[in-house]
Design a protein around this motif. Structure first.
Motif, PDB file in Angstrom:
ATOM      1  N   ARG A 159       0.843  -1.198   0.000  1.00 12.09           N
ATOM      2  CA  ARG A 159       0.000   0.000   0.000  1.00 12.09           C
ATOM      3  C   ARG A 159       0.875   1.243   0.000  1.00 12.09           C
ATOM      4  O   ARG A 159       1.884   1.320   0.694  1.00 12.09           O
ATOM      5  N   HIS A 160       0.471   2.244  -0.792  1.00 12.76           N
ATOM      6  CA  HIS A 160       1.144   3.531  -0.788  1.00 12.76           C
ATOM      7  C   HIS A 160       0.552   4.429   0.291  1.00 12.76           C
ATOM      8  O   HIS A 160      -0.564   4.224   0.750  1.00 12.76           O
ATOM      9  N   VAL A 207      -3.989   9.428   0.212  1.00 19.61           N
ATOM     10  CA  VAL A 207      -5.328   9.037  -0.232  1.00 19.61           C
ATOM     11  C   VAL A 207      -5.255   8.088  -1.426  1.00 19.61           C
ATOM     12  O   VAL A 207      -5.998   7.113  -1.507  1.00 19.61           O
ATOM     13  N   ASP A 208      -4.332   8.351  -2.349  1.00 19.90           N
ATOM     14  CA  ASP A 208      -4.161   7.488  -3.520  1.00 19.90           C
ATOM     15  C   ASP A 208      -3.280   6.307  -3.119  1.00 19.90           C
ATOM     16  O   ASP A 208      -2.109   6.229  -3.485  1.00 19.90           O
ATOM     17  N   ASP A 209      -3.864   5.371  -2.358  1.00 20.78           N
ATOM     18  CA  ASP A 209      -3.053   4.338  -1.703  1.00 20.78           C
ATOM     19  C   ASP A 209      -2.730   3.138  -2.583  1.00 20.78           C
ATOM     20  O   ASP A 209      -1.826   2.382  -2.285  1.00 20.78           O
ATOM     21  N   ARG A 210      -3.474   2.912  -3.655  1.00 24.59           N
ATOM     22  CA  ARG A 210      -3.215   1.827  -4.608  1.00 24.59           C
ATOM     23  C   ARG A 210      -2.877   0.512  -3.911  1.00 24.59           C
ATOM     24  O   ARG A 210      -1.797  -0.053  -4.096  1.00 24.59           O
ATOM     25  N   SER A 244      -6.741  -5.317  -6.344  1.00 25.73           N
ATOM     26  CA  SER A 244      -6.445  -3.964  -5.882  1.00 25.73           C
ATOM     27  C   SER A 244      -7.731  -3.245  -5.493  1.00 25.73           C
ATOM     28  O   SER A 244      -7.724  -2.034  -5.274  1.00 25.73           O
ATOM     29  N   SER A 251      -9.824   4.272   6.548  1.00 17.02           N
ATOM     30  CA  SER A 251      -8.944   3.584   5.606  1.00 17.02           C
ATOM     31  C   SER A 251      -8.021   2.583   6.284  1.00 17.02           C
ATOM     32  O   SER A 251      -7.262   1.885   5.603  1.00 17.02           O
ATOM     33  N   TRP A 276     -10.200  10.533   3.556  1.00 15.41           N
ATOM     34  CA  TRP A 276      -9.195  11.478   3.056  1.00 15.41           C
ATOM     35  C   TRP A 276      -8.362  12.100   4.165  1.00 15.41           C
ATOM     36  O   TRP A 276      -7.379  12.800   3.896  1.00 15.41           O
ATOM     37  N   GLN A 285       1.643  11.456   0.968  1.00 16.72           N
ATOM     38  CA  GLN A 285       2.901  10.741   0.774  1.00 16.72           C
ATOM     39  C   GLN A 285       4.066  11.697   0.967  1.00 16.72           C
ATOM     40  O   GLN A 285       4.052  12.818   0.446  1.00 16.72           O
TER      41      GLN A 285
END
Length: 357
Positions: A58-59, A62-65, A113, A164, A175, A180
């Motif tokens: 996980r990244h 919010v854009d954790d992909r 994903s 999350s 959010w 990052q």
């Protein structure tokens, strides 16, 4: 406290939390967690030499992909014989029938994903003991330590008590997580240097073989190997093998003028962090290779001959010293993956390369 003051404090918190992340690699029972300086984290089960491994990555932000994988067969074994995973997984001795609507399904590889699919799978497995194959009992994933590894991942990425989070979930909106961390920027690459002439290379190799100061080397001078490459138009990189083992060679590095009288300066590799596996941030040049066309120096320290564990790094020369571009480490020697896939503890952002001559 006024609304705008609360908002300002929240923004300051998010900015401060996103400035940097401390790299880590830690084991919890039968799971290993690695997080790099961008707070990208990978948790995987071990040992992998039983054939079956579960991985979650996980990244930050919010854009954790997110990505969850279950794989049977490694980079060393290749494809293994046997029935497909989707119909032959046991969870604590009971047949597991996951909803694979949002999964990529191959005979021996399952991946998703999709956040909801991952949440559903973790709800079933976080407090379980073992995931294994129906037809191959030793091909098993111990789930002991997975929950602790994912909790620390949540902590590193600032997700605890939020919607999350994977483990300790709360009511904080999705959010509301730190961004990052910014990647460190590498210096702009130097112009590609002129190749060494035959006379330059011969003179520098002779100098490195017989005249440079290598008093600290344990290797007999007659057995030492010397390599030379252009650093700039007026300087060269000299690598002298200093110690050797079954599968690792340790070099000394020198910056040397390309013309006589030769003037040499010792070069060292200094990490911007101290890995948990080390007591200091000075890295030896193990199995070092230099690419003059890119200005990158590579090291590859094998934990054992198979090359399934160890440390791999990439450095860029800035005109005075080598700056760390990437550091990957796999401390678990279990024949799971090669150095190309080792988890990273340090990554960076490159500047645009200058045009070649």
């Amino acid at each position: 406290m006024s609304y705008w003051m609360k908002s300002l404090l929240l923004l300051l918190f998010l900015f401060a939390a996103g400035v940097q992340a401390d790299p880590l690699q830690k084991s919890f029972s039968d799971w290993q967690l690695t997080c790099n300086n961008a707070a990208f984290c990978v948790a995987r089960s071990f040992p992998g030499d039983n054939g079956l491994v579960m991985t979650l990555s996980r990244h930050a932000g919010v854009d954790d992909r997110p990505l969850l994988r279950i794989d049977y067969g490694s980079a060393y074994t290749g494809e293994l014989p046997g029935a497909s995973l989707q119909d032959n997984l046991l969870l604590d001795q009971r047949l597991l029938k996951p909803d694979l609507k949002h999964w990529s399904v191959e005979p021996h590889h399952l991946a998703t994903s999709n956040p909801i699919a991952i949440d559903e799978f973790l709800a079933q497995t976080l407090d379980a003991d073992t995931l294994q194959l129906t037809w191959q009992a030793k091909a098993a994933v111990s789930l002991h330590g997975m929950k602790a590894a994912l909790l620390l991942m949540d902590e590193v990425q600032g997700r605890v008590n939020g919607l999350s989070a994977w483990v300790k979930r709360g009511d904080r909106v999705v959010w509301d997580v730190p961004p990052q961390p910014a990647l460190p920027r590498l210096p702009a690459p130097l112009p590609q240097p002129a190749p060494l002439t035959h006379d330059e290379a011969s003179g520098l190799i002779d100098y490195g073989t017989w005249r440079i100061n290598t008093d600290s080397c344990s290797l007999d001078p007659m057995r030492r190997e010397v390599s030379v490459a252009p650093l700039t138009d007026d300087k060269a990189l000299l690598l002298v093998s200093c110690e050797t083992g079954a599968y690792n060679v340790i070099d000394l590095a020198f910056e040397v003028t390309r013309s006589q009288p030769y003037v040499a300066r010792g070069l060292t590799l200094t990490l911007p962090f101290t890995p948990a596996s080390r007591s200091d941030n000075q890295l030896e040049l193990v199995n070092a290779e230099y690419d003059a066309s890119s200005g990158f120096l590579y090291t590859f320290s094998k934990g054992r001959g198979l090359g399934d564990c160890g440390i791999a790094t990439r450095w860029q020369f800035d005109g005075n010293e080598f700056v760390l571009a990437e550091y990957a480490e796999e401390k678990t020697c279990d024949a799971w993956h090669s150095s190309d896939d080792w988890p990273t503890l340090w990554v960076s952002q490159s500047e645009t390369a200058p045009q070649s001559r």
